[in-house]
Design a protein around this motif. Structure first.
Motif, mmCIF file in Angstrom:
data_model
loop_
_atom_site.group_PDB
_atom_site.id
_atom_site.type_symbol
_atom_site.label_atom_id
_atom_site.label_comp_id
_atom_site.label_asym_id
_atom_site.label_seq_id
_atom_site.Cartn_x
_atom_site.Cartn_y
_atom_site.Cartn_z
ATOM 1 N N THR A 342 0.811 -1.215 0.000
ATOM 2 C CA THR A 342 0.000 0.000 0.000
ATOM 3 C C THR A 342 0.845 1.265 0.000
ATOM 4 N N GLY A 343 2.159 1.114 0.220
ATOM 5 C CA GLY A 343 3.021 2.288 0.263
ATOM 6 C C GLY A 343 3.114 2.923 1.628
ATOM 7 N N ASP A 344 2.475 2.319 2.636
ATOM 8 C CA ASP A 344 2.550 2.866 3.981
ATOM 9 C C ASP A 344 2.334 1.753 4.998
ATOM 10 N N PHE A 345 2.477 2.090 6.271
ATOM 11 C CA PHE A 345 2.212 1.147 7.352
ATOM 12 C C PHE A 345 1.931 1.955 8.608
ATOM 13 N N VAL A 346 1.601 1.279 9.702
ATOM 14 C CA VAL A 346 1.223 1.966 10.937
ATOM 15 C C VAL A 346 2.307 1.719 11.972
ATOM 16 N N ALA A 347 3.041 2.775 12.327
ATOM 17 C CA ALA A 347 4.167 2.683 13.252
ATOM 18 C C ALA A 347 3.806 3.398 14.547
ATOM 19 N N ASN A 348 3.709 2.637 15.631
ATOM 20 C CA ASN A 348 3.311 3.166 16.938
ATOM 21 C C ASN A 348 2.063 4.037 16.835
ATOM 22 N N GLY A 349 1.105 3.566 16.045
ATOM 23 C CA GLY A 349 -0.174 4.246 15.927
ATOM 24 C C GLY A 349 -0.212 5.384 14.937
ATOM 25 N N HIS A 353 4.912 6.633 6.013
ATOM 26 C CA HIS A 353 5.242 6.336 4.621
ATOM 27 C C HIS A 353 6.318 5.274 4.576
ATOM 28 N N ASN A 354 6.185 4.327 3.628
ATOM 29 C CA ASN A 354 7.195 3.274 3.575
ATOM 30 C C ASN A 354 8.430 3.727 2.820
ATOM 31 N N CYS A 355 9.440 2.861 2.874
ATOM 32 C CA CYS A 355 10.745 3.164 2.303
ATOM 33 C C CYS A 355 10.675 3.318 0.795
ATOM 34 N N PHE A 356 11.403 4.307 0.243
ATOM 35 C CA PHE A 356 11.500 4.474 -1.201
ATOM 36 C C PHE A 356 12.479 3.494 -1.826
ATOM 37 N N ALA A 357 13.293 2.829 -0.999
ATOM 38 C CA ALA A 357 14.331 1.961 -1.552
ATOM 39 C C ALA A 357 13.715 0.654 -1.994
ATOM 40 N N ARG A 358 13.100 0.658 -3.174
ATOM 41 C CA ARG A 358 12.418 -0.512 -3.684
ATOM 42 C C ARG A 358 13.287 -1.192 -4.725
ATOM 43 N N ASN A 359 12.869 -2.381 -5.146
ATOM 44 C CA ASN A 359 13.627 -3.102 -6.159
ATOM 45 C C ASN A 359 13.314 -2.567 -7.540
ATOM 46 N N THR A 360 13.651 -1.317 -7.755
ATOM 47 C CA THR A 360 13.467 -0.696 -9.057
ATOM 48 C C THR A 360 14.443 0.445 -9.177
#
Length: 634
Positions: A342-349, A353-360
Motif C-alpha cells: 500500500t506504500g505505507d504502514f502503521v508505526a506506533n499508531g 510512509h514506507n521506504c523508497f528503496a524498492r527493487n526498481t
C-alpha cells in the motif's frame, strides 16, 4: 577508464550500510553522481508473489535505491500487524502481513522489503505522549498530507514539507506495551478463560494448557480471585474472559458473562486499567473508538487475533496527535524501514510512509532520474548464480520475465554487460523469457536475442508514454528519448522479433487528446509494433506527492482536475478509464493495432477485455488480463 575505489573497502562511506553481500561501492566519471554498489547475490531467479501475472519468475540483475526516505525508524518501533497485534519493525520479515491504508481506511498489505542502516536520529513527541524516533527523511501522514521529520529539499526546485509544532498527525496514537505474561497474568488468564466459559479455540486451549502446566483445569482447581487484583492479574483476566466470551464483530469489542462474579470482576478490571467502557444488556462494551479498542487488545494480549477490529475502519484524525517537539538526539542510530504493497504502514499508531528503496531503478514510475539512478545495486555474479539455478533438477523451464520490477537495460547495463550472459543462460537451458524496457541499450543484444529466439520463445516490450520531448524530459529525466525508443522498436522488428509497446502512463489533459494519441499510435504502428497496451496514470503513494508538486509547478491550472480524477485513491476515476477506452478504439483500428494476434489490445486497467500486447510475452505464454496496476517499465 579509471574507477574510484577499485580496491575492496575503498571509500566505504559510499557504501549502503547493511547491504547483504556487498563487495565494494565505486564511482566512475562516465556516470556523474552515481554510486554503484557491487554485491554477490545468493539468488537472481526469483518467484513472483501472487497469481495475477501471466508469468511466475523474474530475474533482476540490478536494483536501485534512494538516499532519500530510507531506513527511518528505530528497531523497537511497534508496527501494527494484520492480526491486530504489534511487532518491532526490526523483527518484521518479507511476506508478513501488516496494516497499511487504502482510500482512508485500514487495509491489509504485505511487507515487500526490509531495510536497515545507521543515520542521525530525531525524536518526535506528540501531545498525547506518543513518541517515535526516526530519520530526518522519514514521512508521516498529517491532516495536510505527508510531511518529513526535518526540513530539506525534495528535488532541485523546492523545500520539502516538514513537521512543525502543531502539525496534526493521522492515526490512533501510541500503542500499549504487550503484557509480560508473568505469574500473576497467567493466574488471571486462567480464572477469566475457565470461569468465563472455556471455548474450543485451539489458540486458547494451547495457552490454557501452557499456563496450567499441562492440562485444562476445572473451575474448582482455580486459584481464588485476589481480594484486590493488581494490574497484571487484571490484564490476564480480561484476556482470558475476552478469549472465552468476547467478540469483535462490526469493529466493536464486547464481553459478556451470565456469572455475576465474573461480570463484576470485568468491570473492576477495566476501571483499574483505565479502559473506557459502558455496561449494556449484552455485556461490557469498550468505548473510545479504534484507539481505545487497540489499546485494550494490546494491553491485555488475548490469545485469539482480532485483526477484524481494525480492517476497513476509517483512519482517525484527532487533535490529540499534534506535534509538541522534533528534537535531534545528536547521535547516529540503527534505523529500519519496510516497503509495503500500500506504500505505507502503521508505526506506533501513526500512518507512516514506507521506504523508497524498492527493487526498481526508477522513482515511483515517474522519475527515472536522480534519486534512483544515483544509487544502483549491481549483482555482479548474476550470470554465474543464474546458471547454477537453471541447472537445478527442480527447474521446470517456466517463463521468466525481466523488467517487471527493475529495468535490466538501465544505464548500468552499459557498463556491466550482465544481460548477454543472462540471455545465453536462459536460452541454453531451454527457458522462455521476455524483456520489458525503455532502455535503448537493448539494441546491443538484438543479434543475441534473435539467436536465442531460435531455441526458446522470446518476447520484447518497450515502454513509451508520449512523443513530446519537452514534457518527456521533465517527467522522465535521464531516460532515452521517444524517438530513440521508436527506433529500438524498429530494430527489434527488423531482426524478426515480436515487440509490443506499453503506452504508459497516459496523463489526463496532458497526453490524452485525439491528436496526441493518434500521432503516438501512428508512430508505433509505423515502427512495426506487434501490439499495444494503454495504461492511464496510476498515482500510488509517493508518486502522488511527487506528481502533485510537479503539476502545481508546471500546470497549476490542472491541479483541481487531478484532485477530482484521483479523489478515490491511486487509480483514476472509472469514468475516465471508460472515456479513454472509447477514445482509443477508433484510433487503434485506424492504425491496425486493435486486433493483432487476433485479440483486442486496449488494455486499460479496469476493463475486462484488457490484455497484454502481442510480443511482450513469449508466444507460448498464455495471455492474461492486465492487473489493476501500472507495470513498472521505467
Amino acid at each position: 577508464m579509471r574507477w574510484d575505489g577499485q580496491k575492496d573497502g575503498a571509500d566505504r562511506q559510499q557504501a549502503l550500510p547493511g547491504l547483504p553481500g556487498l563487495v565494494r561501492s565505486v564511482r566512475t566519471p562516465d556516470f556523474a553522481d552515481v554510486v554503484f554498489h557491487e554485491v554477490n547475490a545468493k539468488s537472481v531467479l526469483n518467484k513472483v508473489p501472487g497469481g495475477g501475472l501471466p508469468f511466475g519468475w523474474t530475474v533482476n540483475p540490478y536494483r536501485g535505491c534512494t538516499h532519500g526516505c530510507t531506513y527511518c525508524l528505530t528497531g523497537d518501533t511497534p508496527v501494527l500487524l494484520a492480526n491486530g497485534r504489534t511487532k518491532p519493525i526490526a523483527d518484521l520479515a518479507v511476506g508478513e502481513e501488516v496494516f497499511g491504508t487504502s482510500q482512508g481506511r485500514f487495509a491489509v498489505t504485505r511487507v515487500q522489503a526490509h531495510w536497515k542502516t545507521s543515520k542521525p536520529a530525531y525524536r518526535v513527541t506528540l501531545s498525547d505522549g506518543t513518541q517515535v524516533v526516526a530519520g530526518g527523511d522519514h514521512r508521516f501522514l498529517t491532516d495536510e498530507g505527508w510531511k518529513h521529520v526535518t526540513p530539506g529539499r525534495c528535488d532541485d526546485f523546492e523545500e520539502r514539507p516538514f513537521l512543525v509544532k502543531g502539525s496534526r498527525l493521522v492515526g490512533t496514537g501510541r500503542f500499549a506495551t504487550p503484557p509480560a505474561q508473568g505469574g500473576e497474568y497467567r493466574v488471571g488468564y486462567l480464572w477469566g478463560a475457565v470461569r468465563g466459559g472455556l471455548p474450543s479455540d485451539p489458540d486458547v486451549l494451547r495457552r490454557v494448557r501452557d499456563f496450567a502446566g499441562g492440562g485444562v483445569p476445572r473451575e474448582s482447581e482455580l486459584v481464588d480471585r485476589p481480594v484486590e487484583p493488581g494490574e497484571e492479574w487484571s490484564k490476564g483476566f480480561l484476556a482470558g474472559l475476552f478469549d472465552g466470551r468476547g467478540s469483535s464483530s462490526g469493529g466493536e469489542l464486547v464481553m459478556s458473562s451470565s456469572d455475576s462474579a465474573v461480570f463484576e470482576a470485568a468491570v473492576l478490571a477495566l476501571m483499574r486499567l483505565r479502559v473506557p467502557h459502558v455496561v449494556e444488556v449484552r455485556g461490557v462494551r469498550i468505548t473510545g473508538g479504534l484507539a481505545e479498542r487497540l489499546r485494550f487488545l494490546h494491553l491485555v494480549g488475548p490469545a485469539v487475533p482480532r485483526g477484524n477490529a481494525v480492517e476497513g475502519v476509517a483512519v482517525p484524525a484527532t487533535p490529540d496527535l499534534a506535534v509538541v517537539s522534533v528534537e535531534s538526539l545528536g547521535v547516529t542510530r540503527t534505523l529500519y524501514d519496510i516497503t509495503t504493497g500500500t506504500g505505507d504502514f502503521v508505526a506506533n499508531g501513526l500512518v507512516s510512509h514506507n521506504c523508497f528503496a524498492r527493487n526498481t531503478h526508477t522513482y515511483l514510475d515517474l522519475d527515472a532520474g536522480h534519486d534512483f539512478d544515483t544509487q544502483v545495486v549491481v549483482k555482479v555474479n548474476a550470470v554465474a548464480v543464474l546458471e547454477g539455478q537453471l541447472r537445478s533438477k527442480r527447474w521446470r523451464r517456466e517463463h521468466v520475465a525481466m523488467g517487471t520490477n527493475t529495468d535490466p537495460y538501465q544505464r548500468a547495463e552499459g557498463r556491466y554487460a550482465l544481460m548477454p550472459g543472462i540471455i545465453r543462460a536462459l536460452a541454453d537451458s531451454g527457458t522462455p523469457f521476455s524483456i520489458l524496457t525503455k532502455g535503448t541499450v537493448l539494441s546491443r543484444d538484438i543479434p543475441l536475442l534473435a539467436r536465442a529466439a531460435t531455441s526458446v520463445p522470446v518476447g520484447i516490450g518497450v515502454s513509451l508514454a508520449l512523443l513530446d520531448r519537452e514534457l518527456q524530459s521533465g517527467l522522465e529525466p535521464g531516460t532515452p528519448s521517444p524517438q530513440a525508443r521508436l527506433e529500438l522498436v524498429r530494430r527489434v522488428r527488423d531482426a524478426g522479433l515480436p515487440c509490443g509497446v506499453f503506452v504508459a502512463p497516459v496523463l489526463p489533459r496532458l497526453t490524452d487528446s485525439v491528436e496526441q494519441l493518434d500521432e503516438l499510435l501512428a508512430s508505433i504502428a509505423e515502427a512495426g509494433a506487434t501490439g499495444v497496451t494503454v495504461l492511464p496514470l496510476h498515482l500510488r503513494p509517493g508518486a502522488r506527492e511527487w506528481f502533485a508538486r510537479w503539476l502545481a509547478r508546471e500546470r497549476p491550472d490542472l491541479v483541481d482536475v487531478y484532485r477530482r480524477l484521483y479523489a478515490r485513491g491511486s487509480y483514476v476515476d472509472v469514468r475516465y478509464r471508460r472515456w479513454l477506452a472509447e477514445r482509443l478504439q477508433p484510433l487503434l483500428r485506424r492504425h491496425g493495432l486493435d486486433a493483432r494476434g487476433g485479440r483486442d489490445a486496449v488494455g486499460v486497467p479496469g476493463d475486462d477485455e484488457g490484455v497484454w500486447p502481442e510480443g511482450s510475452l513469449p508466444a507460448s505464454t498464455p495471455t492474461a488480463p492486465v492487473v489493476q496496476e501500472q507495470l513498472t517499465l521505467l
